[in-house]
Design a protein around this motif. Structure first.
Motif, PDB file in Angstrom:
ATOM      1  N   LEU A 114       0.754  -1.018  -0.135  1.00  0.00           N
ATOM      2  CA  LEU A 114       0.067   0.215   0.195  1.00  0.00           C
ATOM      3  C   LEU A 114       0.825   1.145   0.025  1.00  0.00           C
ATOM      4  CD1 LEU A 114      -2.548  -0.967   2.516  1.00  0.00           C
ATOM      5  CD2 LEU A 114      -2.893  -1.365   0.137  1.00  0.00           C
ATOM      6  N   ARG A 115       0.511   2.485  -0.452  1.00  0.00           N
ATOM      7  CA  ARG A 115       1.133   3.418  -0.477  1.00  0.00           C
ATOM      8  C   ARG A 115       1.336   4.106   0.848  1.00  0.00           C
ATOM      9  NH1 ARG A 115       1.738   6.521  -5.124  1.00  0.00           N
ATOM     10  NH2 ARG A 115       0.459   5.758  -6.914  1.00  0.00           N
ATOM     11  N   GLY A 116       2.621   4.678   1.186  1.00  0.00           N
ATOM     12  CA  GLY A 116       2.511   5.198   2.508  1.00  0.00           C
ATOM     13  C   GLY A 116       3.249   4.294   3.827  1.00  0.00           C
ATOM     14  N   GLY A 117       3.867   4.626   4.597  1.00  0.00           N
ATOM     15  CA  GLY A 117       4.605   3.682   5.716  1.00  0.00           C
ATOM     16  C   GLY A 117       3.588   3.452   6.531  1.00  0.00           C
ATOM     17  N   LEU A 118       3.979   2.755   7.528  1.00  0.00           N
ATOM     18  CA  LEU A 118       3.115   2.428   8.639  1.00  0.00           C
ATOM     19  C   LEU A 118       3.389   3.379   9.727  1.00  0.00           C
ATOM     20  CD1 LEU A 118       5.110  -1.335   9.076  1.00  0.00           C
ATOM     21  CD2 LEU A 118       2.677  -0.966   8.603  1.00  0.00           C
ATOM     22  N   THR A 119       2.358   3.545  10.362  1.00  0.00           N
ATOM     23  CA  THR A 119       2.134   4.426  11.725  1.00  0.00           C
ATOM     24  C   THR A 119       2.797   3.687  12.774  1.00  0.00           C
ATOM     25  OG1 THR A 119       0.101   3.520  12.413  1.00  0.00           O
ATOM     26  CG2 THR A 119      -0.136   5.297  10.638  1.00  0.00           C
ATOM     27  N   THR A 120       3.229   4.432  13.939  1.00  0.00           N
ATOM     28  CA  THR A 120       4.017   4.203  15.028  1.00  0.00           C
ATOM     29  C   THR A 120       2.883   2.985  15.751  1.00  0.00           C
ATOM     30  OG1 THR A 120       3.113   6.008  16.264  1.00  0.00           O
ATOM     31  CG2 THR A 120       5.098   6.129  15.391  1.00  0.00           C
ATOM     32  N   ARG A 121       1.609   3.235  15.553  1.00  0.00           N
ATOM     33  CA  ARG A 121       0.576   2.419  16.251  1.00  0.00           C
ATOM     34  C   ARG A 121       0.639   1.016  15.426  1.00  0.00           C
ATOM     35  NH1 ARG A 121      -5.284   4.418  17.609  1.00  0.00           N
ATOM     36  NH2 ARG A 121      -4.047   5.808  18.926  1.00  0.00           N
TER      37      ARG A 121
END
Length: 199
Positions: A114-121
């Motif tokens: 998917l586009r974009g990185g992971l969030t900290t959560r």
């Protein structure tokens, strides 16, 4: 009277680190390789969860990993060693990212990047789930960081530990204890990351 605060968090043993990485190795999907690389970096250089979420593929040049984010927005460059290097190389070999792409992107349930990185959560949920699968006690990314700090200090590597973990003072460094660049590389070479390469 001055009191020293007790170290907080959990120490992650070598057997627990191996169990975390083994469940990732047994997962033959992209998610397994991504999670293995994240955990190997957590064990090997003590990345903060924010570092993982904000890293770009271009931060790795094939030998060295450069961190540009974190507390104080400091910059550190590391020559990765053994398991940390192998896990990252294996992940990026299966992830054809350009330099500006997130190092660790989100992956759909169907295995699509998917586009974009992971969030900290999301990063935190990943480690929680891998610990559950490995049947070890719950742990957090900061526990991997504390474990590295403790191991380096027990080796007599306090100065290198301060550089590697990007602490501004030695007092911060020693609050983490539970048990220059070239020197940091030598210190990291003594840290074993039990990564098992996929067959």
């Amino acid at each position: 009277v001055r009191y020293e605060s007790e170290p907080v968090g959990s120490h992650v043993s070598m057997s627990e680190s191996r169990a975390l990485l083994d469940v990732c190795a047994d997962d033959k999907t992209l998610r397994g390789r991504r999670d293995a690389a994240m955990i190997a970096l957590g064990c090997g250089i003590g990345l903060r969860v924010g570092d993982l979420a904000n890293m770009h593929a271009g931060d790795w040049d094939g030998t060295r990993l450069t961190l540009r984010l974190g507390k104080g927005r400091t910059t550190r460059s590391f020559e990765l060693q053994d398991g940390s290097r192998d896990a990252l190389v294996d992940w990026l070999a299966s992830y054809p990212a350009d330099a500006l792409a997130s190092m660790f992107p989100a992956i759909s349930q169907k295995g699509r990047l998917l586009r974009g990185g992971l969030t900290t959560r999301s990063c935190s949920r990943i480690l929680t789930e891998r610990a559950r699968q490995a049947r070890i006690k719950p742990c957090r990314w900061h526990d991997l960081r504390r474990t590295l700090a403790s191991d380096l200090i027990s080796m007599g590597r306090s100065v290198e530990e301060q550089f590697i973990l990007r602490h501004r003072s030695a007092s911060t460094t020693h609050r983490y204890n539970m048990k220059g660049d070239d020197q940091a590389t030598k210190a990291l070479a003594r840290i074993s990351v039990p990564y098992r390469r996929p067959e």
